[in-house]
Design a protein around this motif. Structure first.
Motif, mmCIF file in Angstrom:
data_model
loop_
_atom_site.group_PDB
_atom_site.id
_atom_site.type_symbol
_atom_site.label_atom_id
_atom_site.label_comp_id
_atom_site.label_asym_id
_atom_site.label_seq_id
_atom_site.Cartn_x
_atom_site.Cartn_y
_atom_site.Cartn_z
ATOM 1 N N GLU A 85 0.820 -1.204 0.000
ATOM 2 C CA GLU A 85 0.000 0.000 0.000
ATOM 3 C C GLU A 85 0.855 1.256 0.000
ATOM 4 N N GLN A 86 1.971 1.258 0.726
ATOM 5 C CA GLN A 86 2.866 2.412 0.715
ATOM 6 C C GLN A 86 3.474 2.623 -0.658
ATOM 7 N N ILE A 87 3.915 1.532 -1.261
ATOM 8 C CA ILE A 87 4.520 1.633 -2.588
ATOM 9 C C ILE A 87 3.475 2.044 -3.618
ATOM 10 N N LEU A 88 2.259 1.503 -3.480
ATOM 11 C CA LEU A 88 1.174 1.868 -4.390
ATOM 12 C C LEU A 88 0.884 3.370 -4.341
ATOM 13 N N LYS A 89 0.850 3.933 -3.152
ATOM 14 C CA LYS A 89 0.590 5.368 -3.034
ATOM 15 C C LYS A 89 1.686 6.171 -3.708
ATOM 16 N N PRO A 123 -7.075 -1.315 1.602
ATOM 17 C CA PRO A 123 -7.625 -1.280 2.965
ATOM 18 C C PRO A 123 -9.037 -0.703 2.948
ATOM 19 N N GLU A 124 -9.848 -1.161 3.859
ATOM 20 C CA GLU A 124 -11.229 -0.689 3.932
ATOM 21 C C GLU A 124 -11.263 0.830 4.102
ATOM 22 N N GLY A 125 -12.043 1.489 3.247
ATOM 23 C CA GLY A 125 -12.173 2.939 3.325
ATOM 24 C C GLY A 125 -11.112 3.711 2.567
ATOM 25 N N ALA A 126 -10.109 3.019 2.045
ATOM 26 C CA ALA A 126 -9.045 3.703 1.308
ATOM 27 C C ALA A 126 -9.569 4.167 -0.046
#
Length: 265
Positions: A85-89, A123-126
């Motif tokens: 998720e960090q890399i995706l952002k 992640p939920e809500g992301a």
């Protein structure tokens, strides 16, 4: 997540590059990803993501060479499994900016990468990844370019000959890839790095070598995209090791000095 970069403001790469090169007219952006297989039902981990930016002239090709190499780069690699998720952002932010700020976005066999990126769980809500979604839509119809957005170039399919690895296309267009990252060797290296993280073997994990691997792919993709769009030309043949090493030697010093890198690098 570990970051390797020469950008003054890595989070806003197109703005930061305007300082060292005095307001270049146009940018060519290239991206490259390396994947691993963590086994079981785990989503595939992104083992490295590389962004390269090269200044290109608005109307004529620029001649480049290894001694005069100039490019901006930002590479991210995980420090542990579970950092998708960090890399995706990081990647999504670059695509949001690049789609509007770059003249060209080059990517090798991008459809496969973009498909997997869109399937990764959020992640939920992301929020959805707007840059990845927009570029994926544009990639499916590269012949049609939306006004004020980057031209999309797939160096695997648009330049030819179509090949599975960027190193194969490089060889066909007078670029000399690094033997350490040629063909299946690059895929094997990324998987070994993934297994070292999964099995908690830090001594067998060399983030600098992984960063160098994806960086050489991104640079190669940028050069091939520049050739396809008639923005970059070079004396033949051009060594990727010399070209990358002239700018980013510090990413993996033993590798670019010709010394076999240690896994503990």
């Amino acid at each position: 997540m570990r970051v390797y970069t020469n950008l003054l403001r890595p989070d806003t790469p197109f703005g930061s590059l305007s300082d060292p090169w005095r307001r270049p007219t146009k940018w060519l952006a290239a991206l490259s990803l390396l994947w691993g297989d963590a086994g079981g039902d785990e989503p595939p981990p992104i083992m490295a993501a590389g962004l390269v930016l090269m200044a290109v002239h608005r109307t004529r090709p620029t001649t480049i060479s290894a001694p005069l190499a100039q490019f901006g780069y930002r590479v991210v690699v995980p420090e542990e499994i579970g950092e998708n998720e960090q890399i995706l952002k990081n990647l999504d932010d670059a695509l949001v900016q690049g789609r509007r700020e770059a003249q060209v976005i080059a990517w090798h066999n991008a459809a496969d990468d973009l498909h997997v990126l869109q399937q990764l769980p959020r992640p939920e809500g992301a929020p959805r990844h707007a840059g990845i979604t927009a570029v994926a839509e544009a990639w499916s119809d590269r012949a049609t370019q939306e006004r004020s957005t980057a031209r999309c170039v797939d160096t695997s399919h648009d330049l030819g000959p179509a090949a599975g690895h960027v190193s194969d296309t490089a060889i066909a267009h007078s670029l000399e890839p690094m033997k350490e990252f040629t063909g299946s060797e690059q895929v094997r290296g990324a998987q070994l790095a993934c297994e070292a993280l999964v099995e908690n073997r830090p001594g067998d994990y060399a983030p600098g070598v992984l960063a160098a691997s994806v960086l050489t792919s991104a640079v190669t993709t940028a050069l091939l995209g520049g050739k396809y769009t008639e923005r970059l030309v070079w004396p033949e043949p051009l060594s990727i090791a010399e070209f990358v090493g002239a700018v980013a030697w510090e990413v993996a010093p033993p590798l670019f000095s010709g010394v076999a890198p240690s896994v503990s690098e």
